[in-house]
Motif scaffolding. Structure first.
Motif, PDB file in Angstrom:
ATOM      1  N   GLY A 196       0.812  -1.531   0.011  1.00 27.43           N
ATOM      2  CA  GLY A 196       0.261   0.008   0.348  1.00 27.43           C
ATOM      3  C   GLY A 196       0.742   1.247  -0.255  1.00 27.43           C
ATOM      4  O   GLY A 196       1.678   1.230  -1.083  1.00 27.43           O
ATOM      5  N   VAL A 197       0.796   1.812   0.915  1.00 28.08           N
ATOM      6  CA  VAL A 197       1.130   3.212   1.299  1.00 28.08           C
ATOM      7  C   VAL A 197       2.081   3.553   2.562  1.00 28.08           C
ATOM      8  O   VAL A 197       1.126   3.230   3.361  1.00 28.08           O
ATOM      9  CB  VAL A 197      -0.179   4.739   1.348  1.00 28.08           C
ATOM     10  N   VAL A 198       3.113   4.118   2.422  1.00 33.85           N
ATOM     11  CA  VAL A 198       3.885   4.233   3.867  1.00 33.85           C
ATOM     12  C   VAL A 198       2.858   5.628   4.296  1.00 33.85           C
ATOM     13  O   VAL A 198       3.218   6.693   2.868  1.00 33.85           O
ATOM     14  CB  VAL A 198       4.803   4.433   3.944  1.00 33.85           C
ATOM     15  N   VAL A 199       2.801   5.655   5.827  1.00 37.12           N
ATOM     16  CA  VAL A 199       1.619   6.899   5.630  1.00 37.12           C
ATOM     17  C   VAL A 199       2.567   7.750   7.420  1.00 37.12           C
ATOM     18  O   VAL A 199       2.806   6.981   7.498  1.00 37.12           O
ATOM     19  CB  VAL A 199       0.419   6.781   5.967  1.00 37.12           C
ATOM     20  N   LEU A 200       2.794   8.350   7.098  1.00 32.81           N
ATOM     21  CA  LEU A 200       4.324   9.339   8.231  1.00 32.81           C
ATOM     22  C   LEU A 200       2.938  10.808   8.692  1.00 32.81           C
ATOM     23  O   LEU A 200       1.665  11.341   7.981  1.00 32.81           O
ATOM     24  CB  LEU A 200       4.653   9.963   7.920  1.00 32.81           C
ATOM     25  N   ASP A 201       2.321  10.673  10.356  1.00 35.55           N
ATOM     26  CA  ASP A 201       2.213  11.570  10.965  1.00 35.55           C
ATOM     27  C   ASP A 201       2.828  12.683  11.131  1.00 35.55           C
ATOM     28  O   ASP A 201       4.049  12.457  11.675  1.00 35.55           O
ATOM     29  CB  ASP A 201       1.322  11.266  12.214  1.00 35.55           C
ATOM     30  N   CYS A 202       2.305  13.501  10.901  1.00 37.74           N
ATOM     31  CA  CYS A 202       2.914  15.211  11.530  1.00 37.74           C
ATOM     32  C   CYS A 202       1.977  15.719  11.183  1.00 37.74           C
ATOM     33  O   CYS A 202       0.654  15.721  10.686  1.00 37.74           O
ATOM     34  CB  CYS A 202       3.745  15.104  10.141  1.00 37.74           C
ATOM     35  N   ALA A 203       2.659  16.974  12.233  1.00 36.42           N
ATOM     36  CA  ALA A 203       1.632  18.421  11.551  1.00 36.42           C
ATOM     37  C   ALA A 203       0.848  19.291  10.648  1.00 36.42           C
ATOM     38  O   ALA A 203      -0.112  20.168  10.259  1.00 36.42           O
ATOM     39  CB  ALA A 203       1.847  19.576  13.362  1.00 36.42           C
ATOM     40  N   GLU A 204       2.359  19.029   9.933  1.00 37.51           N
ATOM     41  CA  GLU A 204       1.877  19.947   8.540  1.00 37.51           C
ATOM     42  C   GLU A 204       2.130  18.871   6.771  1.00 37.51           C
ATOM     43  O   GLU A 204       3.223  19.162   6.534  1.00 37.51           O
ATOM     44  CB  GLU A 204       2.782  20.867   8.485  1.00 37.51           C
ATOM     45  N   PRO A 205       1.154  18.077   6.724  1.00 43.33           N
ATOM     46  CA  PRO A 205       1.298  17.900   5.752  1.00 43.33           C
ATOM     47  C   PRO A 205       1.872  17.551   3.887  1.00 43.33           C
ATOM     48  O   PRO A 205       2.341  17.397   3.462  1.00 43.33           O
ATOM     49  CB  PRO A 205      -0.151  16.223   5.580  1.00 43.33           C
ATOM     50  N   GLU A 206       1.686  18.930   4.356  1.00 41.14           N
ATOM     51  CA  GLU A 206       1.849  19.974   3.652  1.00 41.14           C
ATOM     52  C   GLU A 206       3.054  19.627   2.883  1.00 41.14           C
ATOM     53  O   GLU A 206       3.721  19.721   1.778  1.00 41.14           O
ATOM     54  CB  GLU A 206       0.804  21.188   3.026  1.00 41.14           C
ATOM     55  N   LYS A 207       3.663  20.191   4.414  1.00 41.10           N
ATOM     56  CA  LYS A 207       5.240  20.867   3.667  1.00 41.10           C
ATOM     57  C   LYS A 207       5.823  19.165   3.966  1.00 41.10           C
ATOM     58  O   LYS A 207       6.946  19.144   3.159  1.00 41.10           O
ATOM     59  CB  LYS A 207       5.327  21.578   5.405  1.00 41.10           C
ATOM     60  N   LEU A 208       5.614  18.692   4.658  1.00 40.38           N
ATOM     61  CA  LEU A 208       6.195  16.858   4.861  1.00 40.38           C
ATOM     62  C   LEU A 208       5.922  16.359   3.282  1.00 40.38           C
ATOM     63  O   LEU A 208       7.121  15.900   3.004  1.00 40.38           O
ATOM     64  CB  LEU A 208       5.576  16.629   5.503  1.00 40.38           C
ATOM     65  N   ALA A 209       5.063  16.673   2.458  1.00 39.33           N
ATOM     66  CA  ALA A 209       5.084  16.220   1.375  1.00 39.33           C
ATOM     67  C   ALA A 209       5.823  16.737   0.428  1.00 39.33           C
ATOM     68  O   ALA A 209       6.380  16.453  -0.556  1.00 39.33           O
ATOM     69  CB  ALA A 209       3.638  16.181   0.838  1.00 39.33           C
ATOM     70  N   THR A 210       5.798  18.295   0.604  1.00 39.75           N
ATOM     71  CA  THR A 210       7.003  19.158  -0.076  1.00 39.75           C
ATOM     72  C   THR A 210       8.096  18.493  -0.216  1.00 39.75           C
ATOM     73  O   THR A 210       9.297  18.357  -1.262  1.00 39.75           O
ATOM     74  CB  THR A 210       7.022  20.358   0.044  1.00 39.75           C
TER      75      THR A 210
END
Length: 130
Positions: free
Chosen positions: A7-21
């Motif tokens: 599937g997908v490796v999912v990381l929890d974080c406070a700011e998903p947009e920033k970490l995705a970038t």
């Protein structure tokens, strides 16, 4: 017939947009899905990652024992020095790089949200000559 597919490796974080970038730039990935609470990307090699908003997310503290190592990612690279410069330029930080004894075959880093990952020198696929 396969019952379970990767599937997908999912990381929890406070700011998903920033970490995705950060990971989009590091992996030359593209965004495949985004909602206010989750961003998913796919790397050129097919690796899928997602970043899920958790307002109470606590960054891992590795190598300290409190809050320990929640997840660990390994990325294979051809040139450790070049990718290290890219990681730091994108906002990552070294956790365990090289020392005076010489370069390691792997180096540890944290992404901007504190998740640890390792850059591991890719092994040559061609047999040794001579």
């Amino acid at each position: 017939m396969t019952l379970v597919m990767a599937g997908v490796v999912v990381l929890d974080c406070a700011e998903p947009e920033k970490l995705a970038t950060f990971y989009k730039e590091l992996l030359d990935a593209e965004e495949t899905d985004a909602t206010p609470n989750r961003v998913e990307i796919r790397g050129a090699d097919g690796l899928r990652m997602a970043f899920r908003r958790d307002a109470t997310a606590t960054a891992p503290s590795w190598p300290r024992p409190e809050n320990s190592l929640q997840v660990h990612l390994d990325f294979h690279v051809a040139d450790l020095d070049e990718v290290e410069r890219r990681v730091i330029g994108l906002g990552g930080r070294p956790l365990d790089t090289k020392d005076a004894a010489g370069p390691y075959e792997e180096r540890g880093y944290a992404d901007p949200a504190g998740h640890s990952f390792t850059l591991r020198r890719a092994r040559p696929t061609a047999p040794k000559q001579g």
